[in-house]
Design an enzyme around this catalytic site. Structure first.
Site, PDB file in Angstrom:
ATOM      1  N   LYS A 161      63.054  23.391  63.068  1.00  0.00           N
ATOM      2  CA  LYS A 161      63.580  22.314  62.074  1.00  0.00           C
ATOM      3  C   LYS A 161      63.321  20.977  62.290  1.00  0.00           C
ATOM      4  O   LYS A 161      62.723  20.295  61.621  1.00  0.00           O
ATOM      5  CB  LYS A 161      64.988  22.478  61.847  1.00  0.00           C
ATOM      6  CG  LYS A 161      65.651  23.726  61.271  1.00  0.00           C
ATOM      7  CD  LYS A 161      65.856  25.097  61.917  1.00  0.00           C
ATOM      8  CE  LYS A 161      65.940  26.304  61.005  1.00  0.00           C
ATOM      9  NZ  LYS A 161      67.009  26.991  61.520  1.00  0.00           N
TER      10      LYS A 161
ATOM     11  N   ASP B 122      74.806  25.375  69.591  1.00  0.00           N
ATOM     12  CA  ASP B 122      73.341  25.747  68.769  1.00  0.00           C
ATOM     13  C   ASP B 122      73.205  24.421  67.922  1.00  0.00           C
ATOM     14  O   ASP B 122      74.031  24.214  67.175  1.00  0.00           O
ATOM     15  CB  ASP B 122      73.868  26.864  67.802  1.00  0.00           C
ATOM     16  CG  ASP B 122      72.462  27.220  67.044  1.00  0.00           C
ATOM     17  OD1 ASP B 122      71.636  26.578  66.945  1.00  0.00           O
ATOM     18  OD2 ASP B 122      72.690  28.087  65.945  1.00  0.00           O
TER      19      ASP B 122
ATOM     20  N   TRP C 224      75.774  30.425  60.453  1.00  0.00           N
ATOM     21  CA  TRP C 224      75.140  30.301  61.784  1.00  0.00           C
ATOM     22  C   TRP C 224      75.979  30.804  62.804  1.00  0.00           C
ATOM     23  O   TRP C 224      75.643  31.181  63.877  1.00  0.00           O
ATOM     24  CB  TRP C 224      73.988  29.538  61.882  1.00  0.00           C
ATOM     25  CG  TRP C 224      72.761  29.366  61.068  1.00  0.00           C
ATOM     26  CD1 TRP C 224      72.494  28.812  60.188  1.00  0.00           C
ATOM     27  CD2 TRP C 224      71.793  30.336  61.184  1.00  0.00           C
ATOM     28  NE1 TRP C 224      71.391  29.011  59.520  1.00  0.00           N
ATOM     29  CE2 TRP C 224      70.982  30.071  59.950  1.00  0.00           C
ATOM     30  CE3 TRP C 224      71.800  31.437  61.737  1.00  0.00           C
ATOM     31  CZ2 TRP C 224      69.872  31.030  59.635  1.00  0.00           C
ATOM     32  CZ3 TRP C 224      70.624  32.163  61.674  1.00  0.00           C
ATOM     33  CH2 TRP C 224      69.691  31.925  60.418  1.00  0.00           C
TER      34      TRP C 224
HETATM   35  C1  LIG Z   1      67.527  28.372  61.797  1.00  0.00           C
HETATM   36  C2  LIG Z   1      68.860  28.477  62.527  1.00  0.00           C
HETATM   37  C3  LIG Z   1      68.954  29.392  63.267  1.00  0.00           C
HETATM   38  C4  LIG Z   1      68.036  30.708  63.409  1.00  0.00           C
HETATM   39  O1  LIG Z   1      66.845  30.454  64.215  1.00  0.00           O
HETATM   40  P1  LIG Z   1      65.670  31.478  64.530  1.00  0.00           P
HETATM   41  O2  LIG Z   1      64.880  30.770  65.265  1.00  0.00           O
HETATM   42  O3  LIG Z   1      65.310  32.055  63.345  1.00  0.00           O
HETATM   43  O4  LIG Z   1      66.400  32.455  65.449  1.00  0.00           O
HETATM   44  C5  LIG Z   1      70.215  29.614  64.140  1.00  0.00           C
HETATM   45  N1  LIG Z   1      70.959  28.523  63.925  1.00  0.00           N
HETATM   46  C6  LIG Z   1      70.895  27.535  63.124  1.00  0.00           C
HETATM   47  C7  LIG Z   1      71.912  26.546  63.203  1.00  0.00           C
HETATM   48  C8  LIG Z   1      69.757  27.588  62.542  1.00  0.00           C
HETATM   49  O5  LIG Z   1      69.318  26.670  61.608  1.00  0.00           O
END
Ligand SMILES: *Cc1c(COP(=O)(O)O)cnc(C)c1O
Length: 364
Positions: A200, A176, A106
């Site tokens: 999540k 993030d 990511w």
């Molecule tokens: C799931 C995830 C993403 C992607 O998220 P989207 O909502 O599909 O754009 C980005 N960063 C992390 C750490 C994730 O777990």
């Protein structure tokens, strides 16, 4: 569920399990939201009933995460993926570049999307450890003229997590936090900006949380970017520049209330620690299952693990499914297995998984 509704233990990495209580409240209110005779998703987002949902959601989130007034809370669409671009476009201002730490899948995506907009520097990488450990945050050096330094606090696929974050960088820290937001208390003041897709730990897909220090919104943003990408415009419109994903927003609100009712983040963090310890302890004493991440970098949220004999992966997944456990197949980028232990996974689910793994190992 106590009323006889059967629920699997869902270890899916995202979208992922949502607390039973939240789904039951949503079910009870689906046809008739609090006496209005319509569901919340059928009402105008500008009407008093939905506005109350939105206002309460933010107030409760501020309480849960202890977000001070000098930080703005914005709800957007487009997921963490859009944020990887939006952060770069919104925060570059008059700076020359931005710094990134590569800790896995990511963060690499954030680097690629950031680099489409602005010059980026990768100032530390977990590549040297083959993505088995987070590079020591105390060694990070921001570049002169850097707009921010970006980290991914939990790598959902590689199973790495920061347990100490970089401090005193001299530039805002951007994180993030999609897969570990509200899993433990944090100091908001350590961050310039936090973003997280909801699917999540805070609800269903379709809505993304941005918490940003207000002074960063003074940075000049290229007016060629549509208003919908710009934090300042979103904030001025109460995150309603267009029709927001009202159902997702409502469900996030219920999830946040649920976390508060369970004692807030200190209690949630203690539970998450217990769940992860249970699983890692089993894996570490097992001769058949293994996890490759160094102890100090292991994720409490996503536990990737491998079978000694990958030819038996399918048999393991089938046995898990037959025992009411879903979502254990690892991401295609690395194969093997992965158990996601987000807030809404009860400890009984982890106990059941460990029991299943022990039985599978005995029969191997
Ligand atoms: C799931 C995830 C993403 C992607 O998220 P989207 O909502 O599909 O754009 C980005 N960063 C992390 C750490 C994730 O777990």
């Amino acid at each position: 569920m106590s009323d006889g509704d059967w629920r699997a233990y869902n270890f899916s990495a995202g979208p992922s399990t949502i607390a039973d209580e939240v789904l039951k409240t949503a079910r009870d209110e689906l046809l008739d939201y609090r006496g209005l005779g319509a569901s919340i998703m059928e009402l105008s987002h500008r009407g008093p009933d939905f506005m109350e949902v939105a206002t309460r959601c933010e107030a409760n989130l501020r309480r849960l995460m202890q977000i001070p007034d000098d930080y703005a809370v914005i709800f957007m669409q487009g997921g963490a993926t859009l944020q990887a671009s939006a952060v770069a476009a919104n925060l570059i201002g008059s700076h020359q570049s931005a710094d990134y730490i590569d800790t896995g899948h990511w963060s690499q995506k954030a680097i690629r999307l950031g680099a489409d907009q602005i010059p980026v520097n990768v100032v530390a990488s977990a590549a040297g450890s083959d993505y088995r450990s987070i590079p020591d945050p105390q060694t990070y050096q921001a570049s002169p003229q850097s707009a921010y330094l970006h980290i991914t606090t939990n790598e959902t696929i590689h199973g790495l997590q920061y347990h100490r974050i970089p401090k005193g960088l001299g530039v805002p820290l951007v994180a993030d936090m999609s897969s570990d937001i509200v899993s433990a208390p944090i100091e908001i003041q350590d961050y310039g900006l936090i973003y997280a897709g909801a699917q999540k730990n805070i609800g269903p897909a379709g809505i993304t949380l941005v918490v940003v220090r207000r002074d960063l919104l003074q940075r000049e943003v290229d007016s060629r970017w549509p208003a919908i990408f710009r934090y300042k415009e979103q904030l001025a419109a109460d995150s309603m520049l267009n029709t927001p994903p009202t159902l997702s927003w409502y469900l996030c609100g219920l999830t946040i209330e649920n976390l508060l009712s369970k004692g807030g983040l200190p209690c949630i963090a203690a539970l998450n620690q217990r769940k992860a310890t249970l699983l890692y302890d089993f894996i570490d004493q097992s001769a058949f299952f293994s996890n490759f991440v160094e102890l100090g970098s292991r994720s409490l949220m996503n536990v990737p693990f491998d079978l000694a004999d990958p030819a038996r992966d399918q048999a393991f997944l089938e046995m898990a499914k037959a025992s009411g456990m879903l979502g254990l197949k690892g991401h295609k980028a690395r194969g093997g297995m992965r158990a996601s232990l987000y807030n809404a996974m009860p400890i009984a689910g982890v106990e059941a998984l460990v029991e299943l793994m022990a039985e599978f190992e005995r029969n191997s």
